[in-house]
Design an enzyme around this catalytic site. Structure first.
Site, PDB file in Angstrom:
ATOM      1  N   GLY A   8       0.823  -1.215   0.000  1.00  0.00           N
ATOM      2  CA  GLY A   8       0.000   0.000   0.000  1.00  0.00           C
ATOM      3  C   GLY A   8       0.851   1.256   0.000  1.00  0.00           C
ATOM      4  N   GLY A  11      -0.509   4.902  -0.807  1.00  0.00           N
ATOM      5  CA  GLY A  11      -1.572   5.511  -0.011  1.00  0.00           C
ATOM      6  C   GLY A  11      -1.078   6.671   0.840  1.00  0.00           C
ATOM      7  N   GLN A  12      -1.984   7.163   1.699  1.00  0.00           N
ATOM      8  CA  GLN A  12      -1.667   8.368   2.486  1.00  0.00           C
ATOM      9  C   GLN A  12      -0.448   8.140   3.384  1.00  0.00           C
ATOM     10  OE1 GLN A  12      -4.395   9.421   5.607  1.00  0.00           O
ATOM     11  NE2 GLN A  12      -3.729  11.565   5.675  1.00  0.00           N
ATOM     12  N   ASP A  34       2.422  -1.656  -4.496  1.00  0.00           N
ATOM     13  CA  ASP A  34       1.040  -1.174  -4.439  1.00  0.00           C
ATOM     14  C   ASP A  34       0.256  -1.951  -5.489  1.00  0.00           C
ATOM     15  OD1 ASP A  34      -0.282   1.526  -3.083  1.00  0.00           O
ATOM     16  OD2 ASP A  34      -1.358   0.847  -4.862  1.00  0.00           O
ATOM     17  N   ILE A  35      -1.070  -1.904  -5.354  1.00  0.00           N
ATOM     18  CA  ILE A  35      -1.902  -2.665  -6.293  1.00  0.00           C
ATOM     19  C   ILE A  35      -1.865  -2.056  -7.691  1.00  0.00           C
ATOM     20  CG2 ILE A  35      -4.071  -1.460  -5.774  1.00  0.00           C
ATOM     21  CD1 ILE A  35      -5.221  -4.485  -5.673  1.00  0.00           C
ATOM     22  N   ARG A  36      -1.457  -0.779  -7.784  1.00  0.00           N
ATOM     23  CA  ARG A  36      -1.332  -0.137  -9.100  1.00  0.00           C
ATOM     24  C   ARG A  36      -0.062   0.691  -9.163  1.00  0.00           C
ATOM     25  NH1 ARG A  36      -5.280   2.298  -6.137  1.00  0.00           N
ATOM     26  NH2 ARG A  36      -6.835   0.893  -6.991  1.00  0.00           N
ATOM     27  N   ASP A  51      -0.632  -7.155  -5.435  1.00  0.00           N
ATOM     28  CA  ASP A  51      -1.878  -7.221  -4.674  1.00  0.00           C
ATOM     29  C   ASP A  51      -1.538  -7.895  -3.339  1.00  0.00           C
ATOM     30  OD1 ASP A  51      -4.267  -7.924  -3.525  1.00  0.00           O
ATOM     31  OD2 ASP A  51      -5.164  -8.721  -5.368  1.00  0.00           O
ATOM     32  N   TYR A 140     -14.650  -1.776   9.380  1.00  0.00           N
ATOM     33  CA  TYR A 140     -13.227  -1.433   9.474  1.00  0.00           C
ATOM     34  C   TYR A 140     -12.719  -1.708  10.888  1.00  0.00           C
ATOM     35  CZ  TYR A 140      -9.193   1.814   9.655  1.00  0.00           C
ATOM     36  OH  TYR A 140      -7.960   2.392   9.825  1.00  0.00           O
ATOM     37  N   LYS A 144      -9.946  -4.359  12.343  1.00  0.00           N
ATOM     38  CA  LYS A 144      -8.757  -3.912  13.090  1.00  0.00           C
ATOM     39  C   LYS A 144      -8.635  -4.662  14.427  1.00  0.00           C
ATOM     40  CE  LYS A 144      -6.787  -1.265  10.192  1.00  0.00           C
ATOM     41  NZ  LYS A 144      -5.497  -1.701   9.615  1.00  0.00           N
TER      42      LYS A 144
HETATM   43  C1  AKB Z   1     -10.558   6.488   9.276  1.00  0.00           C
HETATM   44  O1  AKB Z   1     -11.102   7.595   9.437  1.00  0.00           O
HETATM   45  O2  AKB Z   1     -11.150   5.466   8.902  1.00  0.00           O
HETATM   46  C2  AKB Z   1      -9.089   6.365   9.581  1.00  0.00           C
HETATM   47  C3  AKB Z   1      -8.853   5.874  10.972  1.00  0.00           C
HETATM   48  C4  AKB Z   1      -9.203   6.706  12.128  1.00  0.00           C
HETATM   49  O3  AKB Z   1      -8.359   4.795  11.137  1.00  0.00           O
HETATM   50  N1  AKB Z   1      -8.435   7.627   9.393  1.00  0.00           N
END
Ligand code: AKB
Length: 317
Positions: A8, A11-12, A34-36, A51, A140, A144
């Site tokens: 990744g 990414g940011q 990265d994937i691309r 990937d 998400y 985690k």
């Molecule tokens: C999100 O907003 O999903 C992320 C995080 C807090 O993990 N920036």
């Protein structure tokens, strides 16, 4: 840690972490994936399209690069994860399983970012302790929490050196955040510079923990370099720099961008996510176990963000 693979990388976080790793460990020693195709800094050294859910391809990359550490950054964030929860589960969990399997096979250490999203409405909000109830309400967050447990499992069962941080919202210029609930705190700077007006998707007094990216990158490297014998909470440490709400940040920006205005058009989905997260996490364990301390406060970050955003081409993120 001498030879590193990053997933990744475009990414940011990756767009900041890869240049810092290359500065510290040598350009040729850091393989960005990265994937691309991603262009920019990450492709100024070794780069491979990969990937991260493909354990075979990742294993080949680690073997050919002779890596001893993996920074696994590829993931779907909170807001975009709620649009397609099943995909968020598949991407986040299958890539982590692939990374842990490869780390075990090739004797690598592995860094995985966790998040304040591991907490939910039943966690204490202010302060949120290092060890407490974790019943998140986003997919998400579920990935985690499961990811933290999986990393602990691979450490306990197979001896893999897994480490992680519960990042708060991360603020940076350059590569944009990938669909999180905290993205407003990045967008606001771009809109302040380009339009003098920002319409926020969270309400004015919604406090969330935040951090400027240079501190986040330093934290990720520091926890990986910490003496393993002193780490009690390897997966994962609460880390924070400050607590931020939209009205408060608008006030700070107004001191530098005269006439800057903020309006609100609250998105109920992202507002509910933000309200389920802590107001302020307690990062005493990170401070005590490996010396964590942020360098940027809100004012220093704002000056740096505005200076850098103003010099980017208009419309660039
Ligand atoms: C999100 O907003 O999903 C992320 C995080 C807090 O993990 N920036």
């Amino acid at each position: 840690m001498k030879r590193i693979v990053v997933t990744g990388a475009g990414g940011q976080i990756g767009s900041w972490l890869v240049p810092e790793l290359r500065a510290r460990y040598g350009t040729e020693n850091v393989l960005a994936t990265d994937i691309r195709e991603i262009g920019g800094e990450s492709e100024s050294g070794p780069f491979r399209v990969l990937d991260a859910t493909d354990g075979h391809a990742l294993g080949e990359a680690v073997r050919e690069h002779r890596a001893d550490a993996i920074f696994h950054l590829a993931a779907m964030l909170s807001a975009v994860g709620e649009k397609n929860p099943r995909r968020a589960w598949d991407v986040n969990m299958s890539s982590l399983l692939a990374v842990l399997g490869v780390a075990r096979e090739h004797g690598c250490s592995a860094f995985t970012p966790s998040s304040i999203a591991v907490f939910g409405p039943s966690s204490p909000k202010d302060p949120t302790p290092q060890d407490t109830v974790m019943r998140p309400e986003t997919m998400y967050g579920v990935t985690k929490v499961a990811g933290e447990l999986l990393c602990d499992y691979y450490h306990g069962r197979y001896g893999v050196d897994t480490r992680g941080l519960r990042f708060p919202g991360l603020i940076s210029y350059g590569a944009p955040p990938g669909g999180g609930t905290t993205d407003w705190a990045v967008d606001i700077y771009y809109q302040a510079v380009e339009q003098g007006l920002y319409t926020c998707f969270l309400g004015p007094d919604t406090y969330i923990d935040m951090m400027y990216m240079p501190d986040a990158v330093r934290a990720a490297i520091d926890v990986m370099e910490a003496d393993p014998d002193v780490l009690e909470h390897r997966n994962a440490f609460n880390v924070t720099a400050f607590q931020l709400a939209p009205a408060q940040l608008a006030e700070v920006i107004r001191r530098h961008v005269s006439g800057f205005e903020i309006k609100y058009d609250v998105d109920p989905v992202r507002q509910a996510i933000a309200e389920s997260w802590p107001d302020r996490i307690d990062d005493t364990a990170a401070r005590a176990e490996w010396g964590w301390a942020p360098e940027y406060d809100i004012e220093a970050m704002t000056v740096d963000m505005l200076n850098n955003v103003a010099t980017l081409p208009k419309g660039a993120t």
